[in-house]
Scaffold this motif. Structure first.
Motif, PDB file in Angstrom:
ATOM      1  N   CYS A  34     -17.274   3.701   3.203  1.00 24.48           N
ATOM      2  CA  CYS A  34     -15.843   3.690   2.886  1.00 24.48           C
ATOM      3  C   CYS A  34     -15.086   2.799   3.864  1.00 24.48           C
ATOM      4  O   CYS A  34     -14.207   2.025   3.463  1.00 24.48           O
ATOM      5  N   ARG A  35     -15.423   2.912   5.170  1.00 23.79           N
ATOM      6  CA  ARG A  35     -14.761   2.054   6.171  1.00 23.79           C
ATOM      7  C   ARG A  35     -15.019   0.578   5.882  1.00 23.79           C
ATOM      8  O   ARG A  35     -14.101  -0.248   5.942  1.00 23.79           O
ATOM      9  N   GLU A  36     -16.271   0.233   5.585  1.00 26.89           N
ATOM     10  CA  GLU A  36     -16.620  -1.161   5.305  1.00 26.89           C
ATOM     11  C   GLU A  36     -15.899  -1.673   4.064  1.00 26.89           C
ATOM     12  O   GLU A  36     -15.356  -2.784   4.066  1.00 26.89           O
ATOM     13  N   TRP A  37     -15.850  -0.877   3.008  1.00 25.15           N
ATOM     14  CA  TRP A  37     -15.187  -1.295   1.781  1.00 25.15           C
ATOM     15  C   TRP A  37     -13.699  -1.494   2.024  1.00 25.15           C
ATOM     16  O   TRP A  37     -13.106  -2.451   1.544  1.00 25.15           O
ATOM     17  N   LEU A  38     -13.097  -0.595   2.786  1.00 23.88           N
ATOM     18  CA  LEU A  38     -11.662  -0.674   3.069  1.00 23.88           C
ATOM     19  C   LEU A  38     -11.339  -1.913   3.891  1.00 23.88           C
ATOM     20  O   LEU A  38     -10.358  -2.617   3.616  1.00 23.88           O
ATOM     21  N   GLU A  39     -12.172  -2.236   4.896  1.00 28.67           N
ATOM     22  CA  GLU A  39     -11.921  -3.418   5.727  1.00 28.67           C
ATOM     23  C   GLU A  39     -12.124  -4.711   4.955  1.00 28.67           C
ATOM     24  O   GLU A  39     -11.422  -5.695   5.189  1.00 28.67           O
ATOM     25  N   GLN A  40     -13.057  -4.735   4.021  1.00 32.87           N
ATOM     26  CA  GLN A  40     -13.314  -5.952   3.252  1.00 32.87           C
ATOM     27  C   GLN A  40     -12.291  -6.158   2.144  1.00 32.87           C
ATOM     28  O   GLN A  40     -11.823  -7.278   1.935  1.00 32.87           O
ATOM     29  N   ASN A  41     -11.918  -5.105   1.422  1.00 32.26           N
ATOM     30  CA  ASN A  41     -11.088  -5.256   0.236  1.00 32.26           C
ATOM     31  C   ASN A  41      -9.603  -5.017   0.478  1.00 32.26           C
ATOM     32  O   ASN A  41      -8.770  -5.631  -0.191  1.00 32.26           O
ATOM     33  N   LEU A  42      -9.249  -4.156   1.387  1.00 33.07           N
ATOM     34  CA  LEU A  42      -7.845  -3.854   1.674  1.00 33.07           C
ATOM     35  C   LEU A  42      -7.598  -3.877   3.183  1.00 33.07           C
ATOM     36  O   LEU A  42      -7.347  -2.849   3.799  1.00 33.07           O
ATOM     37  N   PRO A  43      -7.666  -5.049   3.813  1.00 37.91           N
ATOM     38  CA  PRO A  43      -7.515  -5.083   5.272  1.00 37.91           C
ATOM     39  C   PRO A  43      -6.131  -4.647   5.748  1.00 37.91           C
ATOM     40  O   PRO A  43      -5.994  -4.141   6.854  1.00 37.91           O
ATOM     41  N   ASP A  44      -5.081  -4.794   4.919  1.00 41.71           N
ATOM     42  CA  ASP A  44      -3.749  -4.357   5.342  1.00 41.71           C
ATOM     43  C   ASP A  44      -3.633  -2.839   5.391  1.00 41.71           C
ATOM     44  O   ASP A  44      -2.924  -2.281   6.221  1.00 41.71           O
ATOM     45  N   LEU A  45      -4.367  -2.125   4.525  1.00 39.33           N
ATOM     46  CA  LEU A  45      -4.358  -0.668   4.551  1.00 39.33           C
ATOM     47  C   LEU A  45      -5.366  -0.091   5.532  1.00 39.33           C
ATOM     48  O   LEU A  45      -5.296   1.088   5.879  1.00 39.33           O
TER      49      LEU A  45
END
Length: 166
Positions: A34-45
């Motif tokens: 989840c952390r990796e997906w969030l950093e790759q796809n939604l770096p502002d969030l």
């Protein structure tokens, strides 16, 4: 009643790894993904949403139910295979084989081998005890080291036992 601070319809962003809303990623089984997906796809969030490791300790039940039970004791026995003849009623004998599991041999597999080799009944009677119907102690001294090379002749011990005489 509608909350005045919330504007409807609410747009919910779902995680691409666990398919839950981003607020619930910390409760999923795949927090790292989840952390990796969030950093790759939604770096502002990624800076605003925190996915912390919630305590993964299992909660122990206090009263009733299964609970945790007693810890199992590990029995360390000497690495010996013991053969013994036991007399049964009406001139019947059984051969008891103990200690095969200390060498990593499944008693059920060994019992199947003994019953097919000696054409007799064989059963696993304990955690590490095989009962063979008949007197096959002498044959087992040859068969066991031949079938399982990790067991030598020195590892097999004869406990005796007096067979019934006819």
């Amino acid at each position: 009643m509608a909350d005045p601070d919330v504007k409807y319809p609410v747009n919910v962003t779902y995680c691409g790894a666990c398919t839950m809303p981003l607020e619930y990623c910390e409760y999923s089984n795949c927090k790292d993904m989840c952390r990796e997906w969030l950093e790759q796809n939604l770096p502002d969030l990624a800076a605003t949403v925190t996915i912390d490791d919630v305590s993964d300790e299992k909660k122990h039940q206090k009263r009733g139910g299964k609970g945790t039970g007693k810890p199992k004791k590990t029995v360390t026995m000497a690495s010996k295979v013991t053969l013994q003849i036991s007399a049964r009623s009406k001139n019947k004998n059984v051969t008891l084989v103990k200690g095969l599991s200390t060498f990593g041999i499944d008693p059920k597999v060994a019992g199947k081998l003994f019953s097919s080799r000696f054409a007799c009944g064989c059963s696993v009677t304990g955690a590490d005890e095989i009962t063979i119907q008949g007197d096959f102690k002498d044959d087992l001294f040859d068969l066991i080291p031949q079938k399982w090379t990790q067991i030598t002749d020195d590892d097999i011990e004869d406990l005796g036992g007096e067979p019934n005489k006819r």
